[in-house]
Enzyme design. Structure first.
Site, short mmCIF file in Angstrom:
data_model
loop_
_atom_site.label_atom_id
_atom_site.label_comp_id
_atom_site.label_asym_id
_atom_site.label_seq_id
_atom_site.Cartn_x
_atom_site.Cartn_y
_atom_site.Cartn_z
CG ASN A 125 -1.63 1.45 1.46
OD1 ASN A 125 -2.53 1.66 0.63
ND2 ASN A 125 -1.25 1.98 2.43
CE1 TYR A 180 1.00 7.11 -6.87
CE2 TYR A 180 -0.91 7.07 -8.45
CZ TYR A 180 -0.56 6.70 -7.09
OH TYR A 180 -1.36 6.00 -6.22
CE LYS A 206 0.35 3.29 -6.56
NZ LYS A 206 0.35 2.53 -5.36
#
Length: 232
Positions: A79, A150, A154
């Site tokens: 996470n 980003y 991911k």
């Protein structure tokens, strides 16, 4: 008693998920960079706080040691992550303005550390036929201005997590898009916007728990698409 390791458990979705797992009888190991905030988040039975930065080698060894104290690992949730370079009212620069240092920083947090930590704990996950989860984003599959670095990280995390699942049939692997949430990370991403209309991270947790409980095939899932059983 099942054992989980949730990185980035001091705030947001990591904190909400850790609390829910602990309330359901899990032992939950959590980490975070801010020791005080992590201690506050872990101030309940069933949660063990290990402060530190996930990119630090010694910190990862402490996480592995904490898992081994319990003898098994049933769930590993990646996470912890970073948005990348943040500057004034334009926190997420266009790719043309991203530097090599920016790239290395985001890659180390969002891909490198999860890859290495999974490798270190893979035998434990396989032995317990556990579950590997990477918290993803819609930016991993959509293309938003300013979110390129980003989003690419991911997408890389998705690939790493699901490849671990393909290479190790004893485990189940999920890349999960939780959707927009009212978190500090989202506030940092939209410094000039009111994000009070976003749902709280706690609203996502029942979908994650349902995913863990029903354990469908490995793959990429939107949390909102995972049905939550009706309360009895």
């Amino acid at each position: 008693m099942p054992v989980a390791l949730v990185t980035g458990g001091s705030a947001g979705l990591g904190r909400a998920l850790s609390h829910a797992l602990a309330d359901n009888g899990w032992t939950v190991i959590v980490d975070g960079r801010d020791p005080d905030r992590l201690a506050a988040a872990a101030d309940r039975p069933g949660i063990l706080a290990v402060p530190g930065d996930i990119t630090d080698t010694e910190h990862r060894l402490r996480l592995v040691a904490a898992v081994r104290l319990h003898g098994h690992l049933d769930l590993l949730v990646h996470n912890a992550s970073t948005l990348g370079p943040v500057s004034g009212s334009t926190p997420l620069p266009a790719l043309a303005h991203v530097t090599v240092d920016d790239l290395q920083h985001v890659w180390r947090h969002n891909i490198g550390a999860p890859l290495v930590l999974t490798t270190q704990l893979l035998d434990d996950l396989v032995a317990g036929e556990g579950i590997l989860v990477g918290i993803s984003s819609d930016a991993a599959v959509e293309h938003y201005p300013g979110w390129g670095l980003y989003g690419a990280s991911k997408a890389g995390l998705d690939h790493v997590v699901l490849t671990f699942g393909a290479e190790n049939p004893a485990i189940t692997a999920y890349a999960v898009d939780p959707g927009d949430m009212r978190t500090q990370m989202h506030a940092d991403a939209f410094p000039d916007e009111d994000i009070s209309d976003r749902p709280e991270p706690e609203s996502v947790v029942p979908h994650l728990l349902a995913l863990l409980a029903t354990r469908p095939a490995s793959g990429r899932y939107r949390a909102a698409d995972v049905p939550v059983p009706a309360a009895v």
